[in-house]
Design a protein around this motif. Structure first.
Motif, PDB file in Angstrom:
ATOM      1  N   ASN A 275      -3.830   3.475  80.470  1.00  0.00           N
ATOM      2  CA  ASN A 275      -4.782   4.514  80.063  1.00  0.00           C
ATOM      3  C   ASN A 275      -6.228   4.076  80.296  1.00  0.00           C
ATOM      4  N   ARG A 276      -6.460   3.425  81.429  1.00  0.00           N
ATOM      5  CA  ARG A 276      -7.807   2.985  81.788  1.00  0.00           C
ATOM      6  C   ARG A 276      -8.297   3.736  83.020  1.00  0.00           C
ATOM      7  N   VAL A 277      -9.559   4.105  82.994  1.00  0.00           N
ATOM      8  CA  VAL A 277     -10.193   4.707  84.164  1.00  0.00           C
ATOM      9  C   VAL A 277     -10.663   3.578  85.078  1.00  0.00           C
ATOM     10  N   LEU A 278     -10.078   3.507  86.275  1.00  0.00           N
ATOM     11  CA  LEU A 278     -10.387   2.429  87.208  1.00  0.00           C
ATOM     12  C   LEU A 278     -11.455   2.824  88.226  1.00  0.00           C
ATOM     13  N   PHE A 279     -11.659   4.121  88.392  1.00  0.00           N
ATOM     14  CA  PHE A 279     -12.645   4.576  89.377  1.00  0.00           C
ATOM     15  C   PHE A 279     -13.088   5.983  88.987  1.00  0.00           C
ATOM     16  N   SER A 280     -14.386   6.204  88.972  1.00  0.00           N
ATOM     17  CA  SER A 280     -14.935   7.526  88.679  1.00  0.00           C
ATOM     18  C   SER A 280     -16.231   7.677  89.457  1.00  0.00           C
ATOM     19  N   GLN A 281     -16.312   8.740  90.243  1.00  0.00           N
ATOM     20  CA  GLN A 281     -17.491   8.910  91.089  1.00  0.00           C
ATOM     21  C   GLN A 281     -17.746  10.398  91.317  1.00  0.00           C
ATOM     22  N   GLN A 282     -19.017  10.731  91.505  1.00  0.00           N
ATOM     23  CA  GLN A 282     -19.422  12.112  91.770  1.00  0.00           C
ATOM     24  C   GLN A 282     -20.162  12.172  93.107  1.00  0.00           C
ATOM     25  N   TYR A 283     -19.909  13.242  93.867  1.00  0.00           N
ATOM     26  CA  TYR A 283     -20.537  13.434  95.178  1.00  0.00           C
ATOM     27  C   TYR A 283     -21.074  14.861  95.251  1.00  0.00           C
ATOM     28  N   GLN A 284     -22.296  15.006  95.750  1.00  0.00           N
ATOM     29  CA  GLN A 284     -22.846  16.342  95.950  1.00  0.00           C
ATOM     30  C   GLN A 284     -22.281  16.902  97.245  1.00  0.00           C
ATOM     31  N   LEU A 285     -21.781  18.132  97.169  1.00  0.00           N
ATOM     32  CA  LEU A 285     -21.030  18.720  98.272  1.00  0.00           C
ATOM     33  C   LEU A 285     -21.744  19.961  98.781  1.00  0.00           C
ATOM     34  N   SER A 286     -21.800  20.084 100.093  1.00  0.00           N
ATOM     35  CA  SER A 286     -22.341  21.298 100.705  1.00  0.00           C
ATOM     36  C   SER A 286     -21.618  21.517 102.029  1.00  0.00           C
ATOM     37  N   ARG A 287     -21.740  22.720 102.558  1.00  0.00           N
ATOM     38  CA  ARG A 287     -21.052  23.043 103.811  1.00  0.00           C
ATOM     39  C   ARG A 287     -21.594  22.252 104.997  1.00  0.00           C
ATOM     40  N   HIS A 288     -22.739  21.624 104.817  1.00  0.00           N
ATOM     41  CA  HIS A 288     -23.359  20.907 105.933  1.00  0.00           C
ATOM     42  C   HIS A 288     -23.032  19.403 105.924  1.00  0.00           C
ATOM     43  N   LYS A 289     -22.326  18.942 104.914  1.00  0.00           N
ATOM     44  CA  LYS A 289     -21.971  17.523 104.895  1.00  0.00           C
ATOM     45  C   LYS A 289     -20.573  17.304 104.311  1.00  0.00           C
ATOM     46  N   VAL A 290     -19.642  18.210 104.653  1.00  0.00           N
ATOM     47  CA  VAL A 290     -18.265  18.085 104.175  1.00  0.00           C
ATOM     48  C   VAL A 290     -17.624  16.825 104.736  1.00  0.00           C
ATOM     49  N   HIS A 291     -17.824  16.572 106.028  1.00  0.00           N
ATOM     50  CA  HIS A 291     -17.228  15.398 106.665  1.00  0.00           C
ATOM     51  C   HIS A 291     -17.751  14.119 106.022  1.00  0.00           C
ATOM     52  N   GLN A 292     -19.042  14.063 105.778  1.00  0.00           N
ATOM     53  CA  GLN A 292     -19.651  12.868 105.180  1.00  0.00           C
ATOM     54  C   GLN A 292     -19.103  12.608 103.776  1.00  0.00           C
ATOM     55  N   VAL A 293     -18.973  13.659 102.973  1.00  0.00           N
ATOM     56  CA  VAL A 293     -18.484  13.499 101.601  1.00  0.00           C
ATOM     57  C   VAL A 293     -17.013  13.101 101.597  1.00  0.00           C
ATOM     58  N   LEU A 294     -16.201  13.734 102.437  1.00  0.00           N
ATOM     59  CA  LEU A 294     -14.783  13.371 102.498  1.00  0.00           C
ATOM     60  C   LEU A 294     -14.597  11.930 102.956  1.00  0.00           C
TER      61      LEU A 294
ATOM     62  N   GLY B 256     -10.193   9.219 107.700  1.00  0.00           N
ATOM     63  CA  GLY B 256     -10.720  10.309 108.521  1.00  0.00           C
ATOM     64  C   GLY B 256     -10.170  10.364 109.927  1.00  0.00           C
ATOM     65  N   MET B 257      -9.057   9.654 110.204  1.00  0.00           N
ATOM     66  CA  MET B 257      -8.507   9.680 111.557  1.00  0.00           C
ATOM     67  C   MET B 257      -8.079  11.091 111.948  1.00  0.00           C
ATOM     68  N   GLY B 258      -8.642  11.583 113.026  1.00  0.00           N
ATOM     69  CA  GLY B 258      -8.223  12.867 113.565  1.00  0.00           C
ATOM     70  C   GLY B 258      -8.829  14.079 112.907  1.00  0.00           C
ATOM     71  N   TRP B 259      -9.732  13.914 111.936  1.00  0.00           N
ATOM     72  CA  TRP B 259     -10.353  15.074 111.308  1.00  0.00           C
ATOM     73  C   TRP B 259     -11.264  15.803 112.293  1.00  0.00           C
ATOM     74  N   PRO B 260     -11.435  17.115 112.128  1.00  0.00           N
ATOM     75  CA  PRO B 260     -12.437  17.814 112.939  1.00  0.00           C
ATOM     76  C   PRO B 260     -13.830  17.243 112.669  1.00  0.00           C
ATOM     77  N   THR B 261     -14.608  17.095 113.718  1.00  0.00           N
ATOM     78  CA  THR B 261     -15.953  16.525 113.561  1.00  0.00           C
ATOM     79  C   THR B 261     -16.970  17.573 113.136  1.00  0.00           C
ATOM     80  N   ASP B 262     -16.670  18.835 113.377  1.00  0.00           N
ATOM     81  CA  ASP B 262     -17.576  19.919 112.992  1.00  0.00           C
ATOM     82  C   ASP B 262     -17.372  20.247 111.516  1.00  0.00           C
ATOM     83  N   ASP B 263     -18.479  20.262 110.734  1.00  0.00           N
ATOM     84  CA  ASP B 263     -18.374  20.499 109.302  1.00  0.00           C
ATOM     85  C   ASP B 263     -17.774  21.866 108.988  1.00  0.00           C
ATOM     86  N   ALA B 264     -18.170  22.884 109.734  1.00  0.00           N
ATOM     87  CA  ALA B 264     -17.644  24.228 109.478  1.00  0.00           C
ATOM     88  C   ALA B 264     -16.139  24.280 109.738  1.00  0.00           C
TER      89      ALA B 264
END
Length: 507
Positions: free
Chosen positions: A279-298, A317-325
C-alpha cells in the motif's frame, strides 16, 4: 527543538527519512516535496506566494511557477490520499498564494531525560522491619500456593486418597490442554485465504476527472492502453485492463491509475503507481497535456513509468505516429474501437482515417485501421472487404522494409494470415508479436491458431487468459467470433458457464 518529525493533523512527516505516514499507510516523498511541506508546517497559517516559496524552499534556484503549482498539487493529493471526507490541509488564497491550515505539532527528540518530564511514578509504601517484641502469628490456613494450578486444591492434599484424586484431576487438565493446543496448531497450519495479491500482475485503471468531459474519458482510455503496451513490451509483468473489480481469487499486486482532467491552467495527465501489497505509492507525477505536445507527454510519462519499474534503459514510443494530431486521433480511436456498438466502432474508424490522411504509410495506424475494420465485421456484421484488403496489403508491403515494429502491427498481420489460410505464417508472425509484449488480441489469436492446429485445451487456456486480461463483453465475443466461430462451451466450459449461455455477464 528538532524538526525531524512533524505531526500534521493525522499524518507524521519524518524529514530525515523522506517519509510521510499515518496508521497503516506510508508514502515516500521526493526531497522537494519534503522541503516544501516542512516549510509550510513551520509557518502554518501563513500565506506564501510562489516567488517567496521559490526563494525559501528552492533557495532561489531557477524554478518556474508551474513547478511550485505542481508540487502543491502533489502534496494535496498525497495528504488527501483519496479520502473524499478528509480535512483540508493546504488551501489557496486567491491572488496571494498558499497556506497550510491543518494543525501542526513538532515531536521533540527522545532523550534520556524524557522520562523525567512525565508524570511521577506512584510512590511505594516503605518496607517496615519486623519488631523484636512482635508475637509470632498464630498458625492459620495454608497460603495460596505459588505452584501450578493443579496443586492449588486445599490443605487436605496430605490425605493419600485426596492425593490420588488430585493426580487424576491433574491428568485430566493436562489432556485437555494438549487437545486444545493440537487443535489450534492444526487450524493455524491450514489458513483460509480468500484472495491473494499477485506481485507480478499490474492492473491499469483510468479515470476522467470530475469535469465529465467526454474527450478526457476517451483520451485517458487511449493513454492507458498505450502505457499497457509499453509495460508489456519492456517488463516481465503481466498487465490487466481494470474494467472490472473481481472480489476473490488472484488479485493484482500493483496498480497504475491514469487520470486526465481539466483544471484552470489547462488539461493535465496524472499517473500514480502503487504497490498494493505494501500500500505504498512508488511513483506519482503530473504532466500538462495539450493537442500540440501529445507525443512529448506520452514519451515522458512512459519513460518515467518504466524508470519506476526499474527499466530506465528502455526507450518507449516505438512505432508511434510522429504527428501529434495523428497520435491524438489514434488515442481517442482506441476508446471507440474497444466497443461492440457499431456506431462507436465507426466513430473510431473515422478517427483512424483522419490520422491516415496525415500519415498514410504509418504502420501502426494501418494496423489499427485493419483491426478496427475486422472488429466491425466480427461484432456488428458489417464487412469492409475491399477496404480491409487494401489496408492489409499496404501494411504487408510496408513491413518488408521496416525495422522493429510494435506488437500491434504483427498482430494485424497474424490475423491477415489466419484469414488467408496461412496458419504456419501466422504462427511466425505471432511469435514476432510476442517479442513486443502479449496483449488481449495476442491471446485471442493464439487460441485461434491452437484450434487450427487441433489443440482445443491450449485454445481454451488462451481464451481464458484473454478474458482475464480484459474482462469485457467485446473480449468474449472476439474469442468466440473473430476469424471463425469458436465453440466456447466446448473449449472453456468454466468461462462459458460463468458468463451465461445466452448473454455475457461480467464479474
Amino acid at each position: 527543538m528538532s524538526e525531524s518529525v512533524i505531526e500534521i493533523h493525522d499524518w507524521t512527516l519524518k524529514v530525515d527519512e523522506n517519509l510521510l505516514c499515518r496508521p497503516d499507510r506510508e508514502v515516500y516523498l521526493e526531497p522537494r516535496l519534503v522541503n516544501l511541506l516542512r516549510f509550510l508546517a513551520r509557518h502554518a497559517g501563513t500565506v506564501f506566494g510562489r516567488d517567496c516559496l521559490i526563494d525559501e524552499v528552492w533557495d532561489g534556484a531557477e524554478v518556474t511557477d508551474q513547478v511550485v503549482t505542481q508540487s502543491i498539487f502533489e502534496l494535496r493529493k498525497l495528504l488527501k490520499d483519496g479520502r473524499p471526507d478528509a480535512t483540508d490541509y493546504i488551501v489557496t488564497v486567491p491572488k496571494r498564494g498558499y497556506k497550510l491550515v491543518a494543525p501542526v505539532r513538532t515531536v521533540p527528540p527522545l532523550s534520556q531525560g524524557a522520562a523525567d518530564d512525565g508524570a511521577p511514578a506512584a510512590a511505594l509504601p516503605p518496607m517496615q522491619a519486623p519488631s523484636a517484641c512482635a508475637e509470632p502469628a498464630p498458625p492459620g490456613p495454608a497460603p495460596f500456593p505459588a505452584g501450578p494450578l493443579t496443586r492449588a486444591i486445599s490443605a487436605r492434599a496430605k490425605d493419600p486418597r485426596s492425593r490420588a484424586r488430585m493426580f487424576g484431576f491433574d491428568l485430566f487438565v493436562v489432556l485437555v490442554l494438549i487437545a486444545m493446543v493440537s487443535l489450534l496448531s492444526y487450524q493455524g497450519a491450514s489458513p483460509r485465504v480468500r484472495a491473494m495479491l499477485d506481485p507480478h500482475l499490474l492492473v491499469f485503471r483510468f479515470h476522467a476527472g470530475m469535469d465529465g468531459n467526454n474527450e478526457n474519458v476517451r483520451l485517458a482510455d487511449g493513454i492507458t492502453r498505450a502505457l499497457m503496451g509499453e509495460v508489456a513490451a519492456a517488463t516481465a509483468l503481466r498487465v490487466q485492463y481494470g474494467a472490472t473489480n473481481p472480489t476473490g481469487g488472484i488479485l493484482p499486486g500493483k496498480e497504475l491509475s491514469v487520470r486526465v482532467s481539466r483544471q484552470p491552467r489547462g488539461t493535465y495527465l496524472d499517473l500514480e503507481y502503487r504497490n498494493l501489497n505494501t500500500n505504498r505509492v512508488l511513483f506519482s507525477q503530473q504532466y500538462q497535456l495539450s493537442r500540440h505536445k501529445v507525443h512529448q507527454v506520452l514519451q515522458a510519462s512512459s519513460q518515467d513509468l518504466l524508470r519506476a519499474l526499474d527499466r530506465p534503459e528502455v526507450v518507449p514510443g516505438m512505432g508511434w505516429p510522429t504527428d501529434d494530431a495523428s497520435l491524438m486521433a489514434m488515442m481517442e480511436a482506441r476508446y471507440y474501437i474497444n466497443s461492440r456498438d457499431p456506431v462507436a466502432l465507426r466513430r473510431g474508424i473515422v478517427l483512424l482515417d483522419q490520422a491516415l490522411a496525415s500519415q498514410p504509410d504509418q504502420p501502426l495506424l494501418l494496423a489499427e485501421r485493419y483491426l478496427a475494420g475486422e472488429a466491425l465485421a466480427t461484432l456488428a456484421g458489417k464487412s469492409e472487404s475491399d477496404r480491409l484488403l487494401e489496408t492489409g496489403s499496404r501494411l504487408a508491403v510496408l513491413v518488408r522494409g521496416e525495422g522493429p515494429l510494435p506488437a500491434r502491427v504483427w498482430e494485424a498481420l497474424t490475423l491477415q494470415a489466419i484469414l488467408g489460410g496461412q496458419p504456419q505464417q501466422a504462427g511466425y508472425l505471432l511469435a514476432r508479436a510476442a517479442s513486443r509484449g502479449r496483449s488481449v488480441l495476442y491471446y485471442i489469436l493464439q487460441g485461434k491458431l491452437a484450434e487450427l492446429d487441433g489443440r482445443p485445451e491450449a485454445a481454451g487456456d488462451a481464451y481464458s487468459q484473454a478474458f482475464l486480461m480484459e474482462a469485457t463483453e467485446q473480449t468474449y465475443l472476439l474469442c468466440q467470433q473473430l476469424g471463425f466461430y469458436s465453440n466456447m462451451e466446448t473449449l472453456t466450459p468454466a468461462l462459458f458457464n460463468g458468463l451465461g449461455q445466452s448473454k455475457v455477464k461480467l464479474f
